[in-house]
Design a protein around this motif. Structure first.
Motif, PDB file in Angstrom:
ATOM      1  N   UNK A   1     -66.801 -44.902 -14.257  1.00  0.00           N
ATOM      2  CA  UNK A   1     -67.373 -46.074 -13.593  1.00  0.00           C
ATOM      3  C   UNK A   1     -66.547 -46.451 -12.376  1.00  0.00           C
ATOM      4  N   UNK A   2     -65.233 -46.435 -12.571  1.00  0.00           N
ATOM      5  CA  UNK A   2     -64.340 -46.788 -11.471  1.00  0.00           C
ATOM      6  C   UNK A   2     -64.491 -45.776 -10.328  1.00  0.00           C
ATOM      7  N   UNK A   3     -64.504 -44.494 -10.691  1.00  0.00           N
ATOM      8  CA  UNK A   3     -64.640 -43.449  -9.678  1.00  0.00           C
ATOM      9  C   UNK A   3     -65.948 -43.566  -8.919  1.00  0.00           C
ATOM     10  N   UNK A   4     -67.036 -43.813  -9.649  1.00  0.00           N
ATOM     11  CA  UNK A   4     -68.345 -43.931  -9.002  1.00  0.00           C
ATOM     12  C   UNK A   4     -68.369 -45.130  -8.069  1.00  0.00           C
ATOM     13  N   UNK A   5     -67.767 -46.247  -8.534  1.00  0.00           N
ATOM     14  CA  UNK A   5     -67.773 -47.459  -7.721  1.00  0.00           C
ATOM     15  C   UNK A   5     -67.077 -47.224  -6.388  1.00  0.00           C
ATOM     16  N   UNK A   6     -65.909 -46.582  -6.435  1.00  0.00           N
ATOM     17  CA  UNK A   6     -65.165 -46.386  -5.192  1.00  0.00           C
ATOM     18  C   UNK A   6     -65.831 -45.336  -4.294  1.00  0.00           C
TER      19      UNK A   6
ATOM     20  N   UNK B   1     -73.152 -43.331   0.625  1.00  0.00           N
ATOM     21  CA  UNK B   1     -74.237 -43.843   1.473  1.00  0.00           C
ATOM     22  C   UNK B   1     -74.107 -43.258   2.876  1.00  0.00           C
ATOM     23  N   UNK B   2     -72.871 -43.210   3.377  1.00  0.00           N
ATOM     24  CA  UNK B   2     -72.654 -42.645   4.718  1.00  0.00           C
ATOM     25  C   UNK B   2     -72.971 -41.161   4.777  1.00  0.00           C
ATOM     26  N   UNK B   3     -72.643 -40.455   3.697  1.00  0.00           N
ATOM     27  CA  UNK B   3     -72.873 -39.007   3.691  1.00  0.00           C
ATOM     28  C   UNK B   3     -74.296 -38.607   3.347  1.00  0.00           C
ATOM     29  N   UNK B   4     -75.122 -39.599   3.024  1.00  0.00           N
ATOM     30  CA  UNK B   4     -76.518 -39.300   2.720  1.00  0.00           C
ATOM     31  C   UNK B   4     -76.713 -38.647   1.367  1.00  0.00           C
TER      32      UNK B   4
ATOM     33  N   UNK C   1     -73.278 -50.988  -7.706  1.00  0.00           N
ATOM     34  CA  UNK C   1     -73.558 -51.375  -6.322  1.00  0.00           C
ATOM     35  C   UNK C   1     -73.835 -52.880  -6.230  1.00  0.00           C
ATOM     36  N   UNK C   2     -74.441 -53.425  -7.287  1.00  0.00           N
ATOM     37  CA  UNK C   2     -74.667 -54.867  -7.372  1.00  0.00           C
ATOM     38  C   UNK C   2     -73.337 -55.596  -7.368  1.00  0.00           C
ATOM     39  N   UNK C   3     -72.422 -55.086  -8.192  1.00  0.00           N
ATOM     40  CA  UNK C   3     -71.138 -55.724  -8.414  1.00  0.00           C
ATOM     41  C   UNK C   3     -70.310 -55.762  -7.129  1.00  0.00           C
ATOM     42  N   UNK C   4     -70.368 -54.691  -6.329  1.00  0.00           N
ATOM     43  CA  UNK C   4     -69.527 -54.615  -5.140  1.00  0.00           C
ATOM     44  C   UNK C   4     -70.240 -55.114  -3.882  1.00  0.00           C
ATOM     45  N   UNK C   5     -71.540 -55.375  -3.984  1.00  0.00           N
ATOM     46  CA  UNK C   5     -72.279 -55.832  -2.811  1.00  0.00           C
ATOM     47  C   UNK C   5     -72.854 -54.685  -2.003  1.00  0.00           C
ATOM     48  N   UNK C   6     -72.521 -53.438  -2.369  1.00  0.00           N
ATOM     49  CA  UNK C   6     -73.073 -52.301  -1.624  1.00  0.00           C
ATOM     50  C   UNK C   6     -74.591 -52.213  -1.774  1.00  0.00           C
ATOM     51  N   UNK C   7     -75.120 -52.910  -2.763  1.00  0.00           N
ATOM     52  CA  UNK C   7     -76.563 -52.906  -2.982  1.00  0.00           C
ATOM     53  C   UNK C   7     -77.314 -53.407  -1.733  1.00  0.00           C
ATOM     54  N   UNK C   8     -76.667 -54.255  -0.931  1.00  0.00           N
ATOM     55  CA  UNK C   8     -77.376 -54.782   0.246  1.00  0.00           C
ATOM     56  C   UNK C   8     -77.656 -53.676   1.269  1.00  0.00           C
ATOM     57  N   UNK C   9     -76.608 -52.943   1.762  1.00  0.00           N
ATOM     58  CA  UNK C   9     -76.940 -51.821   2.656  1.00  0.00           C
ATOM     59  C   UNK C   9     -77.732 -50.708   1.966  1.00  0.00           C
TER      60      UNK C   9
ATOM     61  N   UNK D   1     -86.078 -54.832  -5.899  1.00  0.00           N
ATOM     62  CA  UNK D   1     -85.027 -55.693  -5.353  1.00  0.00           C
ATOM     63  C   UNK D   1     -84.173 -56.177  -6.505  1.00  0.00           C
ATOM     64  N   UNK D   2     -82.851 -56.101  -6.370  1.00  0.00           N
ATOM     65  CA  UNK D   2     -82.011 -56.662  -7.432  1.00  0.00           C
ATOM     66  C   UNK D   2     -81.531 -58.058  -7.040  1.00  0.00           C
ATOM     67  N   UNK D   3     -80.979 -58.801  -7.998  1.00  0.00           N
ATOM     68  CA  UNK D   3     -80.632 -60.205  -7.770  1.00  0.00           C
ATOM     69  C   UNK D   3     -79.773 -60.450  -6.528  1.00  0.00           C
ATOM     70  N   UNK D   4     -78.771 -59.591  -6.282  1.00  0.00           N
ATOM     71  CA  UNK D   4     -77.912 -59.801  -5.112  1.00  0.00           C
ATOM     72  C   UNK D   4     -78.709 -59.716  -3.812  1.00  0.00           C
ATOM     73  N   UNK D   5     -79.676 -58.801  -3.775  1.00  0.00           N
ATOM     74  CA  UNK D   5     -80.507 -58.688  -2.577  1.00  0.00           C
ATOM     75  C   UNK D   5     -81.335 -59.955  -2.379  1.00  0.00           C
TER      76      UNK D   5
END
Ligand code: C2E
Ligand code: MG
Ligand code: MG
Ligand code: MG
Length: 287
Positions: free
Chosen positions: A24-29, A35-38, A81-89, A124-128
């Motif tokens: 989980x930690x590895x995936x999060x980081x 996202x940048x690498x597509x 992605x929700x937890x870190x905010x990356x869900x927005x981009x 759409x998730x809650x953070x979005x």
């Protein structure tokens, strides 16, 4: 004590849980670079009209093609992605790809082959939902790509809207006023007050898979049939369309059609897949 045992032995209560936490930690980081690498891609699962089986549209479902772990489903990384905010981009990327795909379908598929213009559903998730740029971003993407707002349906889970105040509902209301459909996803799992439905700017109820499971056996569970019948009556009296998810058998589809559900989605029709799958299905409609 672990140390006394010598070497590099550790006493871990649940080694599997530990491994999961590490992953989980590895995936999060790894998410931002992914996202940048597509490394993300979208599968599309068709939604069909229950009365005649023609294609109504498709739901966009995101996947991560991870260089080490293979293809990961959204349940593995959306919560991170929700937890870190990356869900927005990430969500903005999903929306853009999906709207482009819908625009392509509207241009390329033969007129009339789909029994009306093809629609695209995006989750759409809650953070979005809480993000202040939601309305502006959505409008910008629709206008730039040229898709009519009426061809987009945003899916929000029932649990994300439980107890929602007017501040949270306002962006959804604005989008609904522009013609974007809002669907209440996983309906029936969130214990929301049915009377509350009137207050929400939703135009579609998406019945959770758990309701359709009782219709897989023969004879179908009579209580499940009654419950769905009641929900459909209520939804239609509020002028909401009813979609069902998780339809896996022809028997289920037949029950749901007779109960008056409008559209359906599930393995019985098609699994989530590449966009070309929809071309085949809609061309089959045309003949
Ligand atoms: P959901 O929106 O309720 O999507 C339906 C899920 O049911 C999908 O799982 C789909 O593959 C699965 N499904 C469809 N038909 C059947 C069937 O007949 N039987 C069974 N057993 N399952 C079926 P998936 O693709 O793993 O997505 C899981 C959840 O992840 C979605 O649930 C949605 O909440 C979330 N999600 C997916 N894509 C996105 C996204 O782009 N953004 C956000 N925020 N969430 C997403
Ligand atoms: Mg959904
Ligand atoms: Mg759902
Ligand atoms: Mg679901």
């Amino acid at each position: 004590r672990a140390k006394a045992a010598g070497g590099n032995r550790y006493e871990v209560a649940d080694p599997e849980a530990d491994a999961r936490a590490i992953t989980r930690h590895g995936l999060t980081t790894a998410l931002p670079a992914a996202l940048e690498r597509g490394e993300f891609f979208i599968e599309y699962q068709p939604l069909v009209h229950l009365d005649d089986g023609t294609v109504h549209g498709a739901e966009a479902l995101v996947r991560w093609s991870h260089p080490q772990h293979g293809v990961l489903g959204p349940d593995r990384f959306i919560p991170l992605a929700e937890h870190t905010g990356l869900i927005v981009p990430l969500g903005r990327w999903v929306l853009e790809q999906s709207v482009r795909q819908a625009m392509f379908w509207q241009r390329q598929l033969p007129e009339g082959a789909l029994g009306g213009p093809l629609r695209i559903n995006v989750n759409l998730s809650p953070t979005q939902l809480h993000h202040p740029g939601l309305v502006a971003d959505t409008v910008e993407v629709l206008e730039r790509i040229g898709l009519p707002p009426g061809a987009l349906c945003l899916e929000v889970t029932e649990s994300a809207l439980i107890g929602a105040d007017e501040d949270l509902l306002k962006p959804l209301r604005q989008l609904a006023e522009m013609g974007v459909d809002i669907a209440l996803d996983d309906f029936g799992t969130g214990y929301s007050n049915l009377a509350n439905l009137r207050r929400l700017p939703v135009s579609v109820l998406k019945l959770d898979r758990s309701f359709t499971q009782g219709m897989q056996q023969h004879p179908a569970d009579p209580v499940d049939l009654k419950i769905v019948e009641g929900i459909v009556a209520l939804a239609h009296s509020l002028e909401l369309a009813v979609t069902v998810e998780g339809v896996e058998t022809g028997a289920q589809a037949e029950h749901l059609r007779r109960l008056g559900c409008d559209t359906a989605q599930g393995w019985y029709y098609a699994r989530p897949g590449p966009p070309e799958q929809l071309h085949m299905l809609s061309l089959a409609d045309a003949v």
